[in-house]
Design an enzyme around this catalytic site. Structure first.
Site, mmCIF file in Angstrom:
data_model
loop_
_atom_site.group_PDB
_atom_site.id
_atom_site.type_symbol
_atom_site.label_atom_id
_atom_site.label_comp_id
_atom_site.label_asym_id
_atom_site.label_seq_id
_atom_site.Cartn_x
_atom_site.Cartn_y
_atom_site.Cartn_z
ATOM 1 N N ASP A 32 0.738 -1.233 0.032
ATOM 2 C CA ASP A 32 -0.083 -0.102 -0.052
ATOM 3 C C ASP A 32 0.733 1.177 0.042
ATOM 4 O OD1 ASP A 32 -2.324 1.597 -0.010
ATOM 5 O OD2 ASP A 32 -2.901 1.425 2.049
ATOM 6 N N ASN A 80 -10.620 -2.932 -6.460
ATOM 7 C CA ASN A 80 -9.776 -2.143 -7.274
ATOM 8 C C ASN A 80 -10.424 -1.561 -8.450
ATOM 9 O OD1 ASN A 80 -6.601 -3.426 -5.908
ATOM 10 N ND2 ASN A 80 -7.784 -1.500 -5.209
HETATM 11 C C1 FPP Z 1 -1.714 0.188 -3.451
HETATM 12 O O1 FPP Z 1 -1.475 1.417 -3.519
HETATM 13 C C2 FPP Z 1 -1.285 -0.747 -4.553
HETATM 14 C C3 FPP Z 1 -1.885 -1.411 -5.534
HETATM 15 C C4 FPP Z 1 -3.428 -1.294 -5.344
HETATM 16 C C5 FPP Z 1 -1.667 -2.156 -6.592
HETATM 17 C C6 FPP Z 1 -0.183 -2.859 -6.165
HETATM 18 C C7 FPP Z 1 0.542 -3.036 -7.529
HETATM 19 C C8 FPP Z 1 1.806 -2.829 -7.864
HETATM 20 C C9 FPP Z 1 2.914 -2.760 -6.689
HETATM 21 C C10 FPP Z 1 2.218 -2.916 -9.154
HETATM 22 C C11 FPP Z 1 2.022 -3.917 -9.864
HETATM 23 C C12 FPP Z 1 2.449 -5.536 -9.256
HETATM 24 C C13 FPP Z 1 2.718 -6.291 -9.683
HETATM 25 C C14 FPP Z 1 2.580 -7.624 -9.030
HETATM 26 C C15 FPP Z 1 3.672 -6.541 -11.167
HETATM 27 P P1 FPP Z 1 -2.434 2.563 -3.619
HETATM 28 O O2 FPP Z 1 -2.768 2.891 -5.030
HETATM 29 O O3 FPP Z 1 -3.727 2.286 -2.782
HETATM 30 O O4 FPP Z 1 -1.800 3.640 -2.632
HETATM 31 P P2 FPP Z 1 -2.418 4.942 -1.854
HETATM 32 O O5 FPP Z 1 -3.223 4.185 -0.688
HETATM 33 O O6 FPP Z 1 -1.518 5.907 -1.475
HETATM 34 O O7 FPP Z 1 -3.426 5.648 -2.699
#
Ligand code: FPP
Length: 257
Positions: A32, A80
């Site tokens: 996250d 998501n």
């Molecule tokens: C949460 O951060 C992250 C995600 C919903 C997606 C995770 C994806 C990756 C790390 C990249 C691709 C993955 C792979 C396996 C190649 P957020 O967007 O919720 O952050 P925030 O809470 O600060 O808004």
């Protein structure tokens, strides 16, 4: 120079220290903070996800190096899909490009890739790439890398209950035979052991519909570090913290001793 040497020594110490104590068999991570990491740099959220893929690589490499058997990453939840279209598109693109780019590394390191979640309703290109990599790596045995994709724990439990109910209807199993093993066998995570250590980055302290059944006795570790900044050192710290906990599984301390 001296400072660098001291830092290297501390780093080495922690890595060495955790190797000499029982390691978690199964680590799960809620990655996250990508969006906030990017926003803090005046960039678009997708920039955070792009950098998040680098942290994924580091986490996988570190787990392999330590001999962790199973690593499960929450890459895309059932919720998501509600994000802005561009963000969803970018995440799918990153997934496809990472799979293409990393297949050789997975093979070289004997890593098996598995997906947890309803991947049949992912975009066809993602589904194709995923099934191809899963098929190609299915006999690898050093570590399983589980990507939770279109995954939600409630969806998983609903799916599990439907499958069991169908089998009861068809007289394949009887109600009396339903126990924890049967339920485990009908989850997306069917061949995985329980999670030992669950890590969530970015300072949020919640589970967000992730592996609710599988974390029944997991140790929870929350860190303020945003996912793109999560390094091998942070993982060592999480594991060192885990190793200090007394896992009682409902027993008393005295019984454990
Ligand atoms: C949460 O951060 C992250 C995600 C919903 C997606 C995770 C994806 C990756 C790390 C990249 C691709 C993955 C792979 C396996 C190649 P957020 O967007 O919720 O952050 P925030 O809470 O600060 O808004």
């Amino acid at each position: 120079m001296e400072k660098i040497l001291v830092f290297a020594a501390i780093k080495m110490n922690l890595e060495e220290r955790i190797k000499h104590q029982p390691l978690p068999r199964h680590i799960a991570i809620i990655m996250d903070g990508n969006g906030r990491w990017a926003k803090g740099r005046g960039k678009l959220r997708v920039f955070g996800h792009e950098n998040g893929t680098k942290a994924v690589r580091t986490a996988v490499e570190t787990c392999v190096k330590l001999g962790i058997e199973h690593l499960t990453l929450y890459a895309f939840s059932t919720e998501n899909w509600n994000r802005p279209k561009l963000e969803v598109k970018t995440l799918m693109r990153l997934l496809i490009s990472s799979l293409k780019k990393e297949i050789d590394t997975l093979q070289k390191n004997n890593i098996r890739l598995q997906a947890l979640g309803d991947i049949s309703s992912m975009p066809p290109k993602v589904f194709q790439e995923l099934t191809q990599v899963m098929e190609a790596t299915k006999s690898n045995s050093t570590m399983t890398l589980n990507l939770a994709l279109n995954y939600g724990s409630r969806d998983e439990l609903t799916h599990c209950m439907r499958e069991i109910a169908q089998k009861i209807k068809k007289n394949i199993i009887s109600i009396e035979k339903i126990d924890e093993t049967v339920i485990n066998e009908h989850l997306y995570s069917r061949n995985l052991p329980d999670v030992d250590l669950l890590i969530r980055t970015s300072g949020e302290q919640r589970i967000s519909n992730f592996l609710l059944w599988q974390i029944a006795y997991a140790e929870l570790y929350f860190t303020d570090v945003f996912w793109p900044d999560f390094t091998d050192q942070h993982l060592y710290e999480a594991i060192a913290n885990y190793q200090k906990r007394e896992r009682r599984f409902g027993k008393t301390s005295e019984q454990l001793n």
